[in-house]
Design an enzyme around this catalytic site. Structure first.
Site, PDB file in Angstrom:
ATOM      1  N   ARG A 109       2.012 -27.202  20.724  1.00 58.58           N
ATOM      2  CA  ARG A 109       3.293 -26.995  21.575  1.00 58.58           C
ATOM      3  C   ARG A 109       4.144 -25.706  21.231  1.00 58.58           C
ATOM      4  NH1 ARG A 109       7.569 -31.791  19.868  1.00 58.58           N
ATOM      5  NH2 ARG A 109       8.471 -30.360  18.426  1.00 58.58           N
ATOM      6  N   LYS A 166       8.658 -38.499  20.696  1.00 58.24           N
ATOM      7  CA  LYS A 166       9.663 -39.099  20.746  1.00 58.24           C
ATOM      8  C   LYS A 166      10.603 -38.617  22.239  1.00 58.24           C
ATOM      9  CE  LYS A 166      11.437 -37.932  16.541  1.00 58.24           C
ATOM     10  NZ  LYS A 166      10.303 -37.395  15.969  1.00 58.24           N
ATOM     11  N   ARG A 171       8.509 -29.664   7.436  1.00 59.76           N
ATOM     12  CA  ARG A 171       9.163 -30.851   8.120  1.00 59.76           C
ATOM     13  C   ARG A 171       8.704 -32.183   7.720  1.00 59.76           C
ATOM     14  NH1 ARG A 171       8.495 -28.096  13.803  1.00 59.76           N
ATOM     15  NH2 ARG A 171       9.311 -29.935  14.765  1.00 59.76           N
ATOM     16  N   ARG A 201       9.868 -22.967  20.614  1.00 57.32           N
ATOM     17  CA  ARG A 201      10.386 -23.370  19.382  1.00 57.32           C
ATOM     18  C   ARG A 201       9.826 -22.595  18.217  1.00 57.32           C
ATOM     19  NH1 ARG A 201      11.376 -29.646  19.133  1.00 57.32           N
ATOM     20  NH2 ARG A 201      11.506 -29.352  16.849  1.00 57.32           N
ATOM     21  N   ARG A 219      18.027 -39.612  10.365  1.00 55.17           N
ATOM     22  CA  ARG A 219      16.728 -39.130   9.429  1.00 55.17           C
ATOM     23  C   ARG A 219      16.954 -39.219   8.068  1.00 55.17           C
ATOM     24  NH1 ARG A 219      15.358 -35.013  13.735  1.00 55.17           N
ATOM     25  NH2 ARG A 219      13.436 -34.077  13.210  1.00 55.17           N
TER      26      ARG A 219
HETATM   27  P1  AMP Z   1      13.525 -32.489  16.274  1.00 57.20           P
HETATM   28  O1  AMP Z   1      14.112 -31.675  17.725  1.00 57.20           O
HETATM   29  O2  AMP Z   1      13.985 -33.650  16.378  1.00 57.20           O
HETATM   30  O3  AMP Z   1      12.317 -32.065  15.787  1.00 57.20           O
HETATM   31  O4  AMP Z   1      14.508 -31.481  15.458  1.00 57.20           O
HETATM   32  C1  AMP Z   1      14.486 -30.179  14.842  1.00 57.20           C
HETATM   33  C2  AMP Z   1      15.099 -29.910  13.651  1.00 57.20           C
HETATM   34  O5  AMP Z   1      16.689 -30.140  13.852  1.00 57.20           O
HETATM   35  C3  AMP Z   1      14.859 -30.697  12.453  1.00 57.20           C
HETATM   36  O6  AMP Z   1      13.641 -29.974  11.648  1.00 57.20           O
HETATM   37  C4  AMP Z   1      16.050 -30.452  11.642  1.00 57.20           C
HETATM   38  O7  AMP Z   1      16.169 -29.231  11.039  1.00 57.20           O
HETATM   39  C5  AMP Z   1      17.097 -30.619  12.705  1.00 57.20           C
HETATM   40  N1  AMP Z   1      17.381 -31.996  12.982  1.00 57.20           N
HETATM   41  C6  AMP Z   1      17.504 -32.588  13.924  1.00 57.20           C
HETATM   42  N2  AMP Z   1      17.847 -34.115  13.878  1.00 57.20           N
HETATM   43  C7  AMP Z   1      18.165 -34.256  12.683  1.00 57.20           C
HETATM   44  C8  AMP Z   1      18.854 -35.066  12.097  1.00 57.20           C
HETATM   45  N3  AMP Z   1      19.229 -36.413  12.335  1.00 57.20           N
HETATM   46  N4  AMP Z   1      19.360 -34.594  10.554  1.00 57.20           N
HETATM   47  C9  AMP Z   1      19.121 -33.496   9.870  1.00 57.20           C
HETATM   48  N5  AMP Z   1      18.580 -32.656  10.611  1.00 57.20           N
HETATM   49  C10 AMP Z   1      18.129 -32.659  11.967  1.00 57.20           C
END
Ligand code: AMP
Length: 190
Positions: free
Chosen positions: A128, A14, A146, A134, A89
């Site tokens: 990654r 994404k 996740r 990360r 989400r």
């Molecule tokens: P991402 O970078 O989108 O993979 O997000 C990394 C982490 O950020 C996720 O595993 C969640 O802990 C938190 N996170 C990101 N977006 C959301 C969201 N919309 N709702 C809740 N937690 C989020």
């Protein structure tokens, strides 16, 4: 305005695709994960709170995430439209987003989903994790959590947008260019 939810499980690509598509369509890219990581790096109150959840691969609570998202949208009042990456989400985030946009006379034009199988994604995420810095990408248990969060809370959003006639699935396996082209074919119609 063109407001698009770029959807897909963790590691589906994404972020990579949003970075390319925002240029092509002159849209503002909001990645809630990136905003949380920025806040963690700068040790803000929001960052300290979010870190506890992110480190475990859990979702950050809805209330906090929704407020943060609204603030990011409001910072870009003159935008041509948005690519939402990693948001919504949960169903309550999706409802809050619809209500928030509708107050502005706006709406989501479509959810465009990258479809990739889970096993391929775990491999990609571990790969990654070697370079992304990360911490949530280096531990297979946290990665699996996740996916568990995704499958139990997020995957239902497909039905939510499908019921609105706004769900568009795209094959997320292939080269970056191939996938950008597939996504662009959908973006063009929205
Ligand atoms: P991402 O970078 O989108 O993979 O997000 C990394 C982490 O950020 C996720 O595993 C969640 O802990 C938190 N996170 C990101 N977006 C959301 C969201 N919309 N709702 C809740 N937690 C989020």
């Amino acid at each position: 305005m063109k407001n698009i939810v770029l959807f897909g499980p963790p590691g589906a690509g994404k972020g990579t695709q949003a970075t390319l598509l925002k240029e092509k369509y002159n849209l503002v890219h909001i990645s809630t994960g990136d905003v949380f990581r920025y806040n963690i790096k700068n040790q803000t109150e929001l960052g300290v709170l979010a870190k506890k959840y992110m480190d475990e691969g859990d979702l950050v609570p809805d209330e906090v995430t929704i407020e943060m998202l609204k603030a990011e949208v409001n910072k870009n009042a003159d935008a041509n439209g948005f690519i939402f990456d990693g948001f919504p989400r949960t169903e309550s985030q999706a409802k809050a987003l619809d209500a928030f946009l509708s107050e502005k006379g706006e709406q989501i034009n479509g959810m465009v989903a990258l479809e990739v199988s889970e096993d391929l994604l775990v491999e990609r995420l571990l790969e990654r994790g070697k370079t992304s810095g990360r911490t949530d990408d280096t531990d297979e248990g946290k990665i699996r959590n996740r996916f568990n969060e995704y499958n139990t809370k997020t995957a239902v959003l497909k039905d939510y947008y499908q019921a609105q006639g706004n769900y568009f699935g795209v094959n997320g396996v292939g080269s970056i260019d191939e996938i950008t082209n597939r996504l662009a074919q959908v973006f063009d119609k929205l």
